[in-house]
Design a protein around this motif. Structure first.
Motif, PDB file in Angstrom:
ATOM      1  N   UNK A   1       8.515  -5.920  -9.533  1.00  0.00           N
ATOM      2  CA  UNK A   1       8.131  -4.981 -10.960  1.00  0.00           C
ATOM      3  C   UNK A   1       6.950  -5.240 -10.403  1.00  0.00           C
ATOM      4  N   UNK A   2       6.310  -7.197 -11.503  1.00  0.00           N
ATOM      5  CA  UNK A   2       5.536  -7.381 -11.179  1.00  0.00           C
ATOM      6  C   UNK A   2       4.541  -7.861  -9.835  1.00  0.00           C
ATOM      7  N   UNK A   3       5.573  -7.631  -8.552  1.00  0.00           N
ATOM      8  CA  UNK A   3       4.788  -8.021  -7.015  1.00  0.00           C
ATOM      9  C   UNK A   3       4.144  -7.109  -7.161  1.00  0.00           C
ATOM     10  N   UNK A   4       5.099  -5.785  -7.356  1.00  0.00           N
ATOM     11  CA  UNK A   4       4.097  -4.083  -6.916  1.00  0.00           C
ATOM     12  C   UNK A   4       2.690  -4.073  -7.839  1.00  0.00           C
ATOM     13  N   UNK A   5       3.052  -4.129  -8.388  1.00  0.00           N
ATOM     14  CA  UNK A   5       1.370  -4.202  -9.504  1.00  0.00           C
ATOM     15  C   UNK A   5       0.630  -4.959  -9.599  1.00  0.00           C
ATOM     16  N   UNK A   6       0.546  -5.811  -8.684  1.00  0.00           N
ATOM     17  CA  UNK A   6      -0.484  -7.108  -8.074  1.00  0.00           C
ATOM     18  C   UNK A   6      -0.125  -6.656  -6.472  1.00  0.00           C
ATOM     19  N   UNK A   7       0.296  -6.363  -5.908  1.00  0.00           N
ATOM     20  CA  UNK A   7       0.376  -6.725  -5.155  1.00  0.00           C
ATOM     21  C   UNK A   7      -1.077  -5.525  -3.834  1.00  0.00           C
ATOM     22  N   UNK A   8      -1.741  -5.438  -2.975  1.00  0.00           N
ATOM     23  CA  UNK A   8      -2.970  -4.857  -2.815  1.00  0.00           C
ATOM     24  C   UNK A   8      -2.332  -3.799  -1.797  1.00  0.00           C
ATOM     25  N   UNK A   9      -2.692  -2.858  -1.919  1.00  0.00           N
ATOM     26  CA  UNK A   9      -1.823  -1.095  -0.644  1.00  0.00           C
ATOM     27  C   UNK A   9      -2.081  -2.546   0.906  1.00  0.00           C
TER      28      UNK A   9
END
Length: 401
Positions: free
Chosen positions: A24-32
């Motif tokens: 979840x955290x990785x998805x929040x921080x990732x860029x498109x």
């Protein structure tokens, strides 16, 4: 996708010793358009939402354990790929269809190489288009219909390719409703509680090279048109209410090159018109084909009917369908000019099959002298069966293709 997005895309790693320890955290921080690489481990997470274009890749099949708390992975963005995850323990609900992976109002997505176990629904598409679902293994533990879900479900989803998936022990293996222009190819759907494949109100779809084996009721095809069923296998679907395939209110379809082997009923047909049945093998079924009524201008051409208890059953004296150039293992006519076509037409509907339809208990007389006598009498002077239901050009050798 813009060139800038491609050149700026990065790989974001998830593991116990990485900067990001949760998905979840990785998805929040990732860029498109980033790639999230999930390293092998067990991640106890659920309600993971992918709300931007991302590629989610598992390294050596990391486990995502939903701990039976609800839905696990939900895609609400276009251009998402999910690849190589092992997802278990989807929460069961009597009010919500929790899924291991839900695709919601998305386009151009790919779901591949997943292993889904201990699930309610497997992969659930909702108003999503132009997607690919392939090389997934979906294994449920369905015991009763009311608390089990489907392996792959499409609802108002179009232009979807479902290819090379294995689906077992769920309610319906593959289920489509209001989903058009889809390709369902080379899937294996077995040991499911109800149907290996079930679709309604879904037009212009192709079902090719699939295997539907040992399912509770077989395959149900309802209220659809312009369907192609090509080179599929329907086998060992046994039971008092089982069939290889049920056709109900199907129009303008092609059923070509399929195998129906050891089913209670090969094809059960009702209210279906303008269908071409060609180059199919019907072998060792109880009934090869059972026509229940309101079926007009269908063509049964160059099929093999091999050692079925009954080849054709009709519940009416009216026939508007064509049977031509089929091979019937029960044909006892002759071919004096040796052109491969019997000189005597074949009448595939027997009086005994009519009697069994009306009074199932009479099945105990199968293969008795009494059965032979009443079939012969009906053949000489048809009274209860359609007098014009004949194959005028029966093949004297099994048809090869």
């Amino acid at each position: 996708m813009s060139i800038n997005a491609l050149t700026s895309a990065q790989v974001v790693e998830v593991c116990k010793n990485c900067d990001f320890k949760s998905i979840k955290t990785a998805i929040i921080q990732a860029k498109p358009f980033d790639t999230i690489l999930i390293k092998k481990d067990t991640y106890k997470e659920h309600d993971i939402e992918i709300n931007k274009p991302l590629t989610i890749v598992g390294q050596d099949y990391p486990i995502i354990d939903g701990e039976l708390k609800g839905e696990i992975l939900t895609v609400v963005s276009d251009s998402v790929t999910v690849d190589g995850l092992y997802i278990i323990n989807v929460g069961t609900s009597y009010t919500e269809d929790h899924a291991a992976v839900r695709i919601k109002r998305s386009t151009h997505f790919t779901i591949k190489n997943l292993i889904l176990e201990k699930l309610f629904f497997g992969i659930y598409l909702e108003k999503s288009n132009f997607g690919k679902i392939f090389n997934n293994k979906i294994i449920g533990e369905a015991i009763q219909e009311y608390n089990s879900g489907n392996g792959i479900q499409l609802w108002y989803s179009n232009n979807i390719d479902i290819v090379n998936n294995v689906i077992e022990h769920v309610r319906d293996g593959i289920y489509l409703e209001f989903s058009n222009h889809c390709l369902i190819k080379n899937n294996v759907s077995t040991e499911n509680l109800r149907y290996g494949l079930h679709f309604m109100f879904s037009n212009d779809n192709i079902y090719q090279g699939n295997t539907f084996k040992n399912n509770g009721a077989g395959v149900a095809v309802m209220f659809s048109k312009n369907i192609k069923m090509l080179h599929n296998t329907f086998m060992t679907n046994w039971g008092t209410a089982s069939y290889g395939m049920l056709l109900k209110e199907i129009n303008d379809a092609e059923i070509i090159g399929n195998t129906f082997h050891e089913n209670t009923i090969g094809i059960n047909i009702e209210g279906s018109n303008r269908i071409v049945y060609k180059n199919n093998d019907f072998s060792h079924n109880g009934w090869a084909i059972k026509v229940r009524g309101a079926c007009y201008t269908n063509q049964f051409l160059e099929n093999n009917f091999l050692y079925n208890a009954f080849d054709i059953a009709y519940n009416s004296k009216v026939n508007d369908n064509v049977f031509d150039h089929n091979y019937w293992s029960g044909y006892t006519g002759y071919d004096l000019d040796r052109d491969g076509i019997g000189d005597v037409p074949y009448r595939p509907v027997k009086l005994f099959s009519y009697l069994v339809n009306r009074t199932p208990e009479t099945i105990i007389l199968l293969r008795s002298l009494f059965m032979d006598l009443i079939d012969f009498s009906e053949k000489v002077s048809p009274v209860f069966t359609p007098d014009n239901l004949l194959d005028f050009h029966p093949s004297t050798t099994q048809i090869q293709w």
